[in-house]
Motif scaffolding. Structure first.
Motif, PDB file in Angstrom:
ATOM      1  N   GLU A  59       0.826  -1.210   0.000  1.00 54.27           N
ATOM      2  CA  GLU A  59       0.000   0.000   0.000  1.00 54.27           C
ATOM      3  C   GLU A  59       0.858   1.258   0.000  1.00 54.27           C
ATOM      4  O   GLU A  59       0.590   2.201  -0.734  1.00 54.27           O
ATOM      5  N   LEU A  60       1.901   1.258   0.819  1.00 53.19           N
ATOM      6  CA  LEU A  60       2.762   2.436   0.897  1.00 53.19           C
ATOM      7  C   LEU A  60       3.524   2.646  -0.395  1.00 53.19           C
ATOM      8  O   LEU A  60       3.744   3.787  -0.810  1.00 53.19           O
ATOM      9  N   ARG A  61       3.911   1.571  -1.036  1.00 50.78           N
ATOM     10  CA  ARG A  61       4.642   1.673  -2.309  1.00 50.78           C
ATOM     11  C   ARG A  61       3.810   2.423  -3.350  1.00 50.78           C
ATOM     12  O   ARG A  61       4.341   3.158  -4.171  1.00 50.78           O
ATOM     13  N   LEU A  62       2.497   2.251  -3.293  1.00 49.96           N
ATOM     14  CA  LEU A  62       1.619   2.925  -4.247  1.00 49.96           C
ATOM     15  C   LEU A  62       1.365   4.385  -3.897  1.00 49.96           C
ATOM     16  O   LEU A  62       1.034   5.175  -4.763  1.00 49.96           O
ATOM     17  N   ARG A  63       1.509   4.753  -2.619  1.00 45.31           N
ATOM     18  CA  ARG A  63       1.157   6.102  -2.181  1.00 45.31           C
ATOM     19  C   ARG A  63       2.317   7.045  -1.925  1.00 45.31           C
ATOM     20  O   ARG A  63       2.151   8.254  -1.977  1.00 45.31           O
ATOM     21  N   VAL A  64       3.465   6.526  -1.583  1.00 43.00           N
ATOM     22  CA  VAL A  64       4.571   7.375  -1.167  1.00 43.00           C
ATOM     23  C   VAL A  64       5.283   7.946  -2.391  1.00 43.00           C
ATOM     24  O   VAL A  64       5.603   7.217  -3.317  1.00 43.00           O
ATOM     25  N   PRO A  65       5.555   9.255  -2.388  1.00 48.32           N
ATOM     26  CA  PRO A  65       6.264   9.855  -3.522  1.00 48.32           C
ATOM     27  C   PRO A  65       7.709   9.381  -3.597  1.00 48.32           C
ATOM     28  O   PRO A  65       8.286   8.957  -2.608  1.00 48.32           O
ATOM     29  N   ALA A  79      16.908   4.032  -3.911  1.00 53.04           N
ATOM     30  CA  ALA A  79      15.673   4.280  -4.640  1.00 53.04           C
ATOM     31  C   ALA A  79      14.442   4.223  -3.759  1.00 53.04           C
ATOM     32  O   ALA A  79      14.451   3.669  -2.690  1.00 53.04           O
ATOM     33  N   ASN A  80      13.397   4.778  -4.298  1.00 50.09           N
ATOM     34  CA  ASN A  80      12.058   4.664  -3.760  1.00 50.09           C
ATOM     35  C   ASN A  80      11.169   4.207  -4.889  1.00 50.09           C
ATOM     36  O   ASN A  80      11.568   4.180  -6.034  1.00 50.09           O
ATOM     37  N   PRO A  81       9.927   3.858  -4.612  1.00 52.95           N
ATOM     38  CA  PRO A  81       9.055   3.311  -5.640  1.00 52.95           C
ATOM     39  C   PRO A  81       8.947   4.184  -6.871  1.00 52.95           C
ATOM     40  O   PRO A  81       8.881   5.391  -6.757  1.00 52.95           O
ATOM     41  N   GLY A  82       8.934   3.528  -8.010  1.00 51.12           N
ATOM     42  CA  GLY A  82       8.737   4.239  -9.264  1.00 51.12           C
ATOM     43  C   GLY A  82       9.955   4.967  -9.775  1.00 51.12           C
ATOM     44  O   GLY A  82       9.865   5.780 -10.677  1.00 51.12           O
ATOM     45  N   ARG A 161       2.207   7.510   9.232  1.00 49.31           N
ATOM     46  CA  ARG A 161       2.332   8.528  10.270  1.00 49.31           C
ATOM     47  C   ARG A 161       3.788   8.743  10.667  1.00 49.31           C
ATOM     48  O   ARG A 161       4.198   9.841  10.999  1.00 49.31           O
ATOM     49  N   HIS A 162       4.594   7.669  10.625  1.00 47.57           N
ATOM     50  CA  HIS A 162       5.973   7.755  11.098  1.00 47.57           C
ATOM     51  C   HIS A 162       7.013   7.855   9.991  1.00 47.57           C
ATOM     52  O   HIS A 162       8.121   8.322  10.236  1.00 47.57           O
ATOM     53  N   TYR A 163       6.677   7.408   8.777  1.00 46.25           N
ATOM     54  CA  TYR A 163       7.659   7.395   7.682  1.00 46.25           C
ATOM     55  C   TYR A 163       7.041   7.943   6.407  1.00 46.25           C
ATOM     56  O   TYR A 163       6.041   7.422   5.928  1.00 46.25           O
ATOM     57  N   SER A 164       7.662   8.973   5.865  1.00 50.16           N
ATOM     58  CA  SER A 164       7.192   9.538   4.597  1.00 50.16           C
ATOM     59  C   SER A 164       8.015   9.011   3.432  1.00 50.16           C
ATOM     60  O   SER A 164       7.797   9.399   2.296  1.00 50.16           O
TER      61      SER A 164
END
Length: 191
Positions: A59-65, A79-82, A161-164
């Motif tokens: 879920e976070l992979r789809l939402r986090v920039p 890296a981060n998602p995408g 809430r804790h990790y952006s």
């Protein structure tokens, strides 16, 4: 309490592809997040934690920039998602997940050897990191010493809430799962 026990038993007996997080099961996680106390055996809780960790990460992979960061030890972008193509960096005995990103746009890219990079259903670092975390959790024969903090991150909205940053969450979860007690303190009642 009996509803939660029945819910955990049914959840554990259900094949992984048919599992669903019910309000009773969410309350089990919330209770452990608040108190740190286990009211149920790890054999019943483990499938719930594996399922919830996989769900939270997906879920976070789809939402986090996307926010590439630089690893302080290696100087490589993490890296981060995408973020495009990623390669898992081979660096000997390191057990943590390190990756380098090759940018297809003319921006900053690493000129090192990135063998094994390529695109697929998701960045290689994420899939490798997720599977490593799930395997660490599956290999636990008793609840992790850090079960309360782990629960705080796995309840609805806890991770956001804790990790952006998804990379930071993956590293935090890995650290939580790698913490172990010295043998003389291992006589914990968490079984």
């Amino acid at each position: 309490m009996e509803d939660q026990l029945r819910g955990l038993q049914a959840f554990a007996a259900t094949p992984p592809e048919g599992r669903v997080l019910t309000p009773e099961l969410e309350n089990v996680l919330k209770g452990i997040a608040q108190s740190g106390e286990l009211s149920f055996g790890w054999d019943l809780l483990q499938p719930l934690y594996v399922f919830r960790m996989a769900t939270v990460l997906d879920e976070l992979r789809l939402r986090v920039p996307v926010r590439p960061t630089v690893d302080a030890d290696s100087g490589l972008e993490v890296a981060n998602p995408g973020s495009g193509d990623a390669a898992v960096r081979e660096d000997g005995g390191s057990s943590s997940i390190s990756i380098s990103i090759s940018s297809s746009s003319g921006g900053s890219s690493n000129s090192g050897s990135n063998s094994g990079s390529g695109s697929g259903s998701g960045p290689l670092w994420f899939e490798a990191g997720k599977e490593r975390l799930l395997q660490l959790l599956r290999s636990k024969t008793q609840a992790p010493f850090t079960i309360q903090r782990l629960s705080e991150l796995l309840v609805s909205g806890g991770a956001e809430r804790h990790y952006s940053d998804l990379g930071k969450l993956v590293r935090a979860l890995e650290k939580l799962l790698l913490v172990s007690l010295p043998p003389d303190l291992g006589a914990d009642d968490r079984a």
